[in-house]
Design a protein around this motif. Structure first.
Motif, mmCIF file in Angstrom:
data_model
loop_
_atom_site.group_PDB
_atom_site.id
_atom_site.type_symbol
_atom_site.label_atom_id
_atom_site.label_comp_id
_atom_site.label_asym_id
_atom_site.label_seq_id
_atom_site.Cartn_x
_atom_site.Cartn_y
_atom_site.Cartn_z
ATOM 1 N N GLY A 51 0.797 -1.237 0.000
ATOM 2 C CA GLY A 51 0.000 0.000 0.000
ATOM 3 C C GLY A 51 0.821 1.274 0.000
ATOM 4 N N GLY A 52 2.155 1.148 0.121
ATOM 5 C CA GLY A 52 2.979 2.354 0.054
ATOM 6 C C GLY A 52 4.096 2.393 1.074
ATOM 7 N N ALA A 53 3.817 1.912 2.296
ATOM 8 C CA ALA A 53 4.816 2.058 3.357
ATOM 9 C C ALA A 53 5.743 0.847 3.455
ATOM 10 N N CYS A 54 5.411 -0.245 2.782
ATOM 11 C CA CYS A 54 6.269 -1.437 2.735
ATOM 12 C C CYS A 54 6.450 -2.045 4.127
ATOM 13 N N PHE A 55 5.429 -1.973 4.965
ATOM 14 C CA PHE A 55 5.531 -2.509 6.330
ATOM 15 C C PHE A 55 5.320 -4.025 6.305
ATOM 16 N N PRO A 56 6.133 -4.803 7.066
ATOM 17 C CA PRO A 56 5.994 -6.271 7.045
ATOM 18 C C PRO A 56 4.595 -6.734 7.500
ATOM 19 N N CYS A 75 -9.823 -3.881 3.811
ATOM 20 C CA CYS A 75 -9.011 -4.086 2.612
ATOM 21 C C CYS A 75 -8.997 -2.752 1.869
ATOM 22 N N ASN A 76 -7.825 -2.176 1.769
ATOM 23 C CA ASN A 76 -7.695 -0.820 1.262
ATOM 24 C C ASN A 76 -7.623 -0.787 -0.272
ATOM 25 N N GLY A 77 -8.756 -0.456 -0.890
ATOM 26 C CA GLY A 77 -8.818 -0.349 -2.352
ATOM 27 C C GLY A 77 -9.146 1.079 -2.763
ATOM 28 N N ALA A 163 -11.993 10.680 -2.046
ATOM 29 C CA ALA A 163 -10.970 11.649 -1.643
ATOM 30 C C ALA A 163 -9.693 10.885 -1.316
ATOM 31 N N TYR A 164 -8.548 11.472 -1.672
ATOM 32 C CA TYR A 164 -7.266 10.802 -1.455
ATOM 33 C C TYR A 164 -7.051 10.474 0.019
ATOM 34 N N ILE A 165 -7.520 11.351 0.895
ATOM 35 C CA ILE A 165 -7.291 11.157 2.329
ATOM 36 C C ILE A 165 -7.978 9.881 2.838
ATOM 37 N N GLY A 167 -7.779 7.060 1.724
ATOM 38 C CA GLY A 167 -6.870 5.914 1.627
ATOM 39 C C GLY A 167 -5.964 5.777 2.829
ATOM 40 N N GLU A 168 -5.805 6.862 3.590
ATOM 41 C CA GLU A 168 -4.987 6.796 4.796
ATOM 42 C C GLU A 168 -5.752 5.961 5.815
ATOM 43 N N GLU A 169 -5.070 5.043 6.474
ATOM 44 C CA GLU A 169 -5.793 4.005 7.203
ATOM 45 C C GLU A 169 -6.718 4.521 8.315
ATOM 46 N N SER A 170 -6.286 5.532 9.066
ATOM 47 C CA SER A 170 -7.158 5.979 10.164
ATOM 48 C C SER A 170 -8.317 6.825 9.635
ATOM 49 N N GLU A 206 -3.405 -5.644 -3.041
ATOM 50 C CA GLU A 206 -2.335 -6.501 -3.595
ATOM 51 C C GLU A 206 -1.682 -7.324 -2.484
ATOM 52 N N THR A 207 -1.500 -6.726 -1.312
ATOM 53 C CA THR A 207 -0.921 -7.451 -0.176
ATOM 54 C C THR A 207 -1.758 -8.706 0.086
ATOM 55 N N LEU A 208 -3.075 -8.514 0.199
ATOM 56 C CA LEU A 208 -3.964 -9.628 0.548
ATOM 57 C C LEU A 208 -4.041 -10.657 -0.576
#
Ligand SMILES: Cc1cc2nc3c(=O)[nH]c(=O)nc-3n(C[C@H](O)[C@H](O)[C@H](O)COP(=O)(O)O)c2cc1C
Length: 464
Positions: A51-56, A75-77, A163-165, A167-170, A206-208
């Motif tokens: 999703g962008g941050a490449c977190f494990p 699931c962030n789409g 809105a783009y915002i 997509g930010e998880e919180s 894509e992660t999922l």
């Protein structure tokens, strides 16, 4: 080339074709494993979030609070970053592998309700996912007592606010709760206090979609594909001045020039590359020289101060006007800033105004440092990473291509307040070349000859 997601099987988006190719059998296998075994396999795979941050991913999952509250998976789409357009390819070409990933992940995490959040404008992909989900419900892969076990889960498709915002998880959690999509201060992180105050995992589409392949073949198998520190494949969304733009699945660590030349048919009209943004518009850009040896995995990009982001590769040729590009990108972030944090709300506007005045030919010599300074005052000083996303392109494009920006600023141009009417009638004979009268209080001039030497002398600048 290994393909884990975009498999080139005709009609793979249809449930019967997916089933004929082993679809949903990994879910069956997963339901025979313990929840911890699945989390361990994902950890072993070293899958990093797409999703962008490449977190494990395995590490994120292990943070999920173990308490009596319901657990949720989102699931962030939303996919709204300029230059990123790969998740929609999954919705269109392989929705069932994604759903199987959601089901396996929900089982592993103890989730009873999973939400697929898709940007509202993507009605085409929302419709496609609704069809795929309805088919999966009909076959009993989603819903109650899946494969006769006591595992039950519901999947809900939620269309976002566009809105783009979001997509930010919180912000996404607030949006799901029916509130304005303002980012939340972290900590607490969603894995502890998430949507409706309950432990929540948020992962990219894509992660999922990688999860079924990891559980089918084992985490160790996955960890050996591509670049060791950032394994697997990536869906590279390539746009800009290439002959064949599109979404291509390639192993991590693929050289950038292989992607541009071999996969995308080279730069259009045989031109040279000027700049490439490697991972969606927010990532620090690469110069032509950096492109020549760059491998497309997060570690390689981090080594030169950039990052893989969403793997949205934006290619710009030698004729590209980088000032126009930067203005366009900054306009996007200015428009999309939610306004909650002052540095982002005000800073994006200031960056846009300064870029705009350079573009109008009214730039000042100090403007480039001013832009970098504003960017650095946004960076790291906001609740969410939208501020960083706005600041990085400005800071790094100017740092790496300073000469191109400096050339747009008139030499010796200064803005002089008109303290009395005399300034308004200054002309070349006086050593002033009036470039523009901004308003009744300010003219933009370039100074020549003696007047230029007197630049620092206030009495010369402001006297009649
Ligand atoms: C302004 C902003 C927009 C974002 N948009 C998306 C998005 O559209 N899709 C996405 O997966 N992640 C997006 N992210 C990142 C998410 O907040 C989150 O890190 C990600 O969904 C986690 O998934 P992953 O661990 O699978 O990568 C965005 C972040 C920010 C700051």
């Amino acid at each position: 080339m290994v393909k884990l997601i975009l498999k080139d099987i005709p009609d793979f988006h249809k449930i019967d074709v997916y089933e004929k190719n082993g679809g949903y059998q990994t879910l069956k296998k997963a339901l025979g494993m313990s929840q911890q075994e699945i989390v361990d396999e994902v950890k072993k795979s070293n899958l990093k979030g797409r999703g962008g941050a490449c977190f494990p991913t395995g590490l994120k999952w292990s943070f999920l609070a173990k308490n009596d509250k319901p657990k949720y998976l989102i699931c962030n789409g939303d996919e709204s970053e300029p230059g990123s357009f790969k998740d929609r390819e999954i919705f269109e070409k392989n929705p069932h592998q994604f759903l199987e990933g959601v089901l396996i992940s929900s089982y592993a995490l103890g989730v009873k309700d999973a939400y697929v959040y898709i940007r509202g404008e993507y009605w085409r992909w929302i419709n496609m996912m609704e069809v795929a989900l309805a088919d999966a419900y009909k076959k009993g892969y989603v819903g109650k007592n899946i494969f006769g076990t006591d595992f039950s889960v519901n999947i809900h498709i939620h269309s976002g606010a566009g809105a783009y915002i979001c997509g930010e998880e919180s912000s996404m959690m607030n949006s799901l709760e029916g509130k304005r999509a303002y980012p939340r201060v972290k900590p607490p992180f969603p894995a502890v206090i998430g949507v409706w105050g309950c432990p929540t995992i948020i992962n990219n589409i894509e992660t999922l979609s990688n999860i079924p392949e990891i559980i089918k073949n084992g985490g160790e198998w996955f960890s050996k594909i591509g670049a060791p520190a950032h394994p697997g494949t990536l869906l590279f969304g390539v746009s800009g001045h290439v002959n064949k733009p599109g979404v291509y699945e390639l192993e991590t660590g693929t050289p950038l020039m292989t992607i541009i030349n071999d996969v995308c048919g080279g730069v259009k009209n045989g031109k040279q590359i000027k700049m490439v943004i490697p991972g969606g518009s927010s990532m620090p850009p690469l110069t032509r020289e950096e492109c020549l040896t760059m491998k497309m995995d997060n570690e390689s990009l981090k080594a030169i101060g950039s990052a893989i982001g969403t793997a949205g590769v934006m290619v710009m040729d030698e004729d590209t006007d980088l000032l126009k590009v930067l203005k366009r990108i900054t306009k996007f972030y200015y428009h999309e800033s939610c306004g909650q944090c002052t540095p982002c709300r005000e800073g994006c506007g200031w960056m846009l105004r300064v870029l705009d005045r350079i573009d109008r030919g009214e730039g000042r010599q100090e403007d480039l440092d001013l832009l970098i300074s504003v960017a650095e005052n946004i960076e790291g000083n906001t609740i969410c990473a939208l501020g960083d996303a706005a600041a990085w392109p400005v800071k790094w494009t100017i740092r790496k291509f300073r000469d191109e920006f400096a050339a747009k600023i008139p030499k010796h141009a200064v803005h002089i307040p008109i303290l009395n009417k005399v300034h308004g009638v200054r002309n070349e004979a006086d050593g002033f070349n009036i470039l523009k009268q901004n308003n009744e209080n300010e003219v933009v001039v370039s100074l020549m000859g003696k007047v230029q030497e007197d630049l620092n002398d206030e009495s010369v600048r402001y006297s009649g």
